[in-house]
Design a protein around this motif. Structure first.
Motif, mmCIF file in Angstrom:
data_model
loop_
_atom_site.group_PDB
_atom_site.id
_atom_site.type_symbol
_atom_site.label_atom_id
_atom_site.label_comp_id
_atom_site.label_asym_id
_atom_site.label_seq_id
_atom_site.Cartn_x
_atom_site.Cartn_y
_atom_site.Cartn_z
ATOM 1 N N LEU A 265 13.716 -2.639 47.689
ATOM 2 C CA LEU A 265 14.903 -1.938 47.226
ATOM 3 C C LEU A 265 14.792 -0.445 47.540
ATOM 4 O O LEU A 265 15.767 0.200 47.948
ATOM 5 N N SER A 266 13.607 0.102 47.355
ATOM 6 C CA SER A 266 13.386 1.519 47.636
ATOM 7 C C SER A 266 13.537 1.818 49.121
ATOM 8 O O SER A 266 14.056 2.868 49.514
ATOM 9 N N PHE A 267 13.077 0.895 49.972
ATOM 10 C CA PHE A 267 13.236 1.097 51.406
ATOM 11 C C PHE A 267 14.701 1.025 51.831
ATOM 12 O O PHE A 267 15.141 1.746 52.733
ATOM 13 N N VAL A 268 15.463 0.153 51.205
ATOM 14 C CA VAL A 268 16.896 0.124 51.501
ATOM 15 C C VAL A 268 17.518 1.474 51.180
ATOM 16 O O VAL A 268 18.286 2.036 51.965
ATOM 17 N N SER A 269 17.186 1.994 50.007
ATOM 18 C CA SER A 269 17.695 3.299 49.603
ATOM 19 C C SER A 269 17.286 4.385 50.587
ATOM 20 O O SER A 269 18.091 5.236 50.986
ATOM 21 N N CYS A 270 16.025 4.337 51.014
ATOM 22 C CA CYS A 270 15.504 5.328 51.959
ATOM 23 C C CYS A 270 16.242 5.274 53.297
ATOM 24 O O CYS A 270 16.652 6.288 53.847
ATOM 25 N N MET A 271 16.418 4.063 53.814
ATOM 26 C CA MET A 271 17.056 3.901 55.110
ATOM 27 C C MET A 271 18.521 4.310 55.090
ATOM 28 O O MET A 271 19.026 4.917 56.024
ATOM 29 N N VAL A 272 19.195 3.972 54.003
ATOM 30 C CA VAL A 272 20.606 4.368 53.880
ATOM 31 C C VAL A 272 20.730 5.889 53.904
ATOM 32 O O VAL A 272 21.641 6.456 54.518
ATOM 33 N N ALA A 273 19.782 6.568 53.254
ATOM 34 C CA ALA A 273 19.823 8.029 53.177
ATOM 35 C C ALA A 273 19.654 8.679 54.539
ATOM 36 O O ALA A 273 20.067 9.824 54.743
ATOM 37 N N THR A 274 19.045 7.972 55.497
ATOM 38 C CA THR A 274 18.837 8.558 56.816
ATOM 39 C C THR A 274 20.057 8.459 57.717
ATOM 40 O O THR A 274 20.123 9.126 58.747
ATOM 41 N N SER A 281 24.833 8.548 50.142
ATOM 42 C CA SER A 281 23.476 8.091 49.843
ATOM 43 C C SER A 281 23.246 7.995 48.343
ATOM 44 O O SER A 281 22.694 7.009 47.848
ATOM 45 N N ILE A 282 23.662 9.009 47.611
ATOM 46 C CA ILE A 282 23.499 8.996 46.152
ATOM 47 C C ILE A 282 24.307 7.861 45.536
ATOM 48 O O ILE A 282 23.841 7.171 44.633
ATOM 49 N N ALA A 283 25.519 7.659 46.052
ATOM 50 C CA ALA A 283 26.357 6.567 45.543
ATOM 51 C C ALA A 283 25.675 5.222 45.761
ATOM 52 O O ALA A 283 25.728 4.334 44.908
ATOM 53 N N CYS A 284 25.007 5.086 46.914
ATOM 54 C CA CYS A 284 24.288 3.852 47.213
ATOM 55 C C CYS A 284 23.108 3.671 46.261
ATOM 56 O O CYS A 284 22.864 2.568 45.750
ATOM 57 N N ASP A 285 22.367 4.756 46.015
ATOM 58 C CA ASP A 285 21.241 4.701 45.078
ATOM 59 C C ASP A 285 21.714 4.249 43.696
ATOM 60 O O ASP A 285 21.083 3.403 43.054
ATOM 61 N N ILE A 286 22.810 4.829 43.261
ATOM 62 C CA ILE A 286 23.343 4.484 41.936
ATOM 63 C C ILE A 286 23.719 3.005 41.882
ATOM 64 O O ILE A 286 23.426 2.305 40.910
ATOM 65 N N GLU A 287 24.365 2.530 42.943
ATOM 66 C CA GLU A 287 24.782 1.123 42.996
ATOM 67 C C GLU A 287 23.573 0.182 42.935
ATOM 68 O O GLU A 287 23.574 -0.813 42.202
ATOM 69 N N ILE A 288 22.536 0.508 43.711
ATOM 70 C CA ILE A 288 21.314 -0.311 43.708
ATOM 71 C C ILE A 288 20.682 -0.323 42.325
ATOM 72 O O ILE A 288 20.300 -1.376 41.802
ATOM 73 N N LEU A 289 20.570 0.850 41.713
ATOM 74 C CA LEU A 289 19.908 0.955 40.422
ATOM 75 C C LEU A 289 20.663 0.213 39.318
ATOM 76 O O LEU A 289 20.070 -0.520 38.530
ATOM 77 N N VAL A 290 21.983 0.406 39.269
ATOM 78 C CA VAL A 290 22.787 -0.279 38.248
ATOM 79 C C VAL A 290 22.667 -1.787 38.412
ATOM 80 O O VAL A 290 22.419 -2.524 37.451
ATOM 81 N N LYS A 291 22.826 -2.233 39.642
ATOM 82 C CA LYS A 291 22.820 -3.670 39.928
ATOM 83 C C LYS A 291 21.498 -4.314 39.551
ATOM 84 O O LYS A 291 21.460 -5.341 38.855
ATOM 85 N N PHE A 292 20.388 -3.709 39.980
ATOM 86 C CA PHE A 292 19.103 -4.363 39.789
ATOM 87 C C PHE A 292 18.478 -4.085 38.428
ATOM 88 O O PHE A 292 17.656 -4.881 37.957
ATOM 89 N N MET A 293 18.860 -3.019 37.769
ATOM 90 C CA MET A 293 18.420 -2.855 36.380
ATOM 91 C C MET A 293 19.057 -3.938 35.504
ATOM 92 O O MET A 293 18.418 -4.489 34.606
ATOM 93 N N LYS A 294 20.307 -4.271 35.795
ATOM 94 C CA LYS A 294 20.968 -5.364 35.070
ATOM 95 C C LYS A 294 20.283 -6.698 35.375
ATOM 96 O O LYS A 294 20.091 -7.528 34.483
ATOM 97 N N ILE A 295 19.941 -6.892 36.647
ATOM 98 C CA ILE A 295 19.255 -8.135 37.041
ATOM 99 C C ILE A 295 17.905 -8.242 36.343
ATOM 100 O O ILE A 295 17.543 -9.297 35.818
#
Length: 404
Positions: A265-274, A281-295
């Motif tokens: 998940l962290s690598f996805v965030s990293c790659m998107v930021a590049t 990029s921040i919006a993507c980070d937020i989406e990943i975090l919300v989604k997977f914290m719920k999971i």
């Protein structure tokens, strides 16, 4: 970093081939390929289908087993119907309550008039199942052995479950009051099953002793570990996630599995930021975090629905279970607003991860934005996982406390 959270790149990915593929793409600057591969992994986390076939003699307890492994009682809505006579006349799928891509198939009893051993596998559409569990409440019979041989010939996995061992133990306790020895009786049952199957031509049969009414005892943890090892890499996560939180070893297994997910998940965030601007990029980070914290919260059974269900099952008020939850993040609603607050609070910790990322994958050293995104996602999810795993242990221990 906290002890136990050391970064080890070789353990971050499920297979060495996958790590090699991602490293190669990074070294050649092919960020699109990396993002595509990691996004595919994220989809597999959520959507990998898992079909488990439960079969055996009529009356062996197949339906009760299906209900128990889904964390359900026999009288709950959506449970598999149970009875002393064969109730299943054709394969019936029972979807997991929380994971719609996980299905347990209640197959007709082996050797019933409707399904003989000769055409059984064809009748139940053999090819759709990931593996078979063959149940018996007594010694395994020739039909069980013949079925196992056919499954093996078709290169599928199968496992034997000797059910209702609690009934055997109770009967022995009544009849052998002076000489009763639970460990010796269980060994006797296991040896009898293994010898019977071996005599029938099954090489090194794996037999697990279970009570569907007391699933956390006997061989359930051993069975869970064995099934996990035998599954393809991309299906291990969903299998572990779907298991009921009935023991500390299961909670630990889930924690270890999710630690691996955090890296990707962290690598996805990293790659998107590049490849995206900072706002995207921040919006993507937020989406990943919300989604997977719920999971994560759902996997550990700490969402409101799961807590209420556990409270009802163990005869406690849900407030008793909530009282042992220590992390405020676990009880708060996980949404974008909460994650934004955490991102602001954790920005310093994220910056510390950039140097670590660069030491593992030098090509990322110059991608400061990507490094920060990696660090932020990794730092936040690791800390959240630590808190939620600890609280899951507290809740389970509270649930298992004997009633006054």
């Amino acid at each position: 970093m906290e002890k136990g959270q050391e970064i080890n790149s070789d353990r971050s990915f499920e297979t060495k081939e996958e790590l090699k593929e991602i490293r190669s793409a990074l070294e050649h600057g092919d960020l699109c390929q990396v993002i595509e591969r990691l996004n595919k992994y994220l989809e597999e986390i959520e959507n990998a289908p898992l079909h488990i076939a439960i079969t055996g003699q009529s009356g062996s307890g197949k339906s009760t087993f299906i209900n128990a492994i889904r964390g359900m009682g026999d009288e709950e809505e959506g449970s598999a119907p149970t009875g002393v006579v064969e109730t299943t006349m054709e394969p019936i799928p029972y979807t997991h309550q929380d994971y719609t891509n996980v299905r347990f198939w209640d197959l007709p009893g082996i050797g019933t008039p409707n399904f003989t051993a000769a055409d059984y596998l064809q009748s139940v559409e053999f090819s759709r199942y990931d593996f078979f569990i063959i149940l018996s409440s007594e010694r395994f019979k020739q039909n069980d052995i013949d079925l196992a041989k056919e499954i093996q010939a078709m290169d599928k996995k199968f496992f034997f479950v000797r059910s209702k061992v609690d009934s055997d133990l109770h009967a022995s306790q009544v009849r052998r009051k002076k000489t009763y020895n639970e460990e010796a009786i269980l060994k006797e049952i296991r040896d009898n099953c293994v010898n019977n199957l071996s005599d029938g031509g099954i090489t090194e049969p794996q037999v697990f002793l279970l009570s569907c009414l007391d699933l956390e005892n006997y061989d359930f943890s051993k069975m869970q570990e064995t099934l996990e090892k035998e599954l393809p890499e991309h299906k291990k996560h969903i299998f572990l996630s779907s298991l009921p939180n009935i023991s500390l070893p299961i909670l630990e297994k889930k924690r270890e599995a999710l630690k691996k997910c955090i890296w990707k998940l962290s690598f996805v965030s990293c790659m998107v930021a590049t490849v995206m601007d900072p706002v995207q990029s921040i919006a993507c980070d937020i989406e990943i975090l919300v989604k997977f914290m719920k999971i994560f919260k759902k996997i550990f059974g700490l969402d409101e629905q799961s807590l209420e269900k556990l409270a009802k099952k163990c005869g406690k008020d849900v407030s008793e279970l909530r009282s042992v939850i220590k992390s405020p993040l676990v009880v708060e609603e996980i949404n974008k607003e909460l994650v934004i607050k955490l991102l602001i609070r954790g920005s310093t910790g994220a910056l510390k991860k950039v140097q670590i990322v660069a030491s593992i994958f030098p090509i990322l050293g110059g991608l400061v934005g990507g490094g920060i995104s990696f660090g932020t996602t990794y730092w936040m999810l690791c800390n959240f996982l630590k808190d939620i795993a600890e609280d899951a242990v507290h809740v389970l221990k509270k649930a298992l406390e004997s009633q006054a």
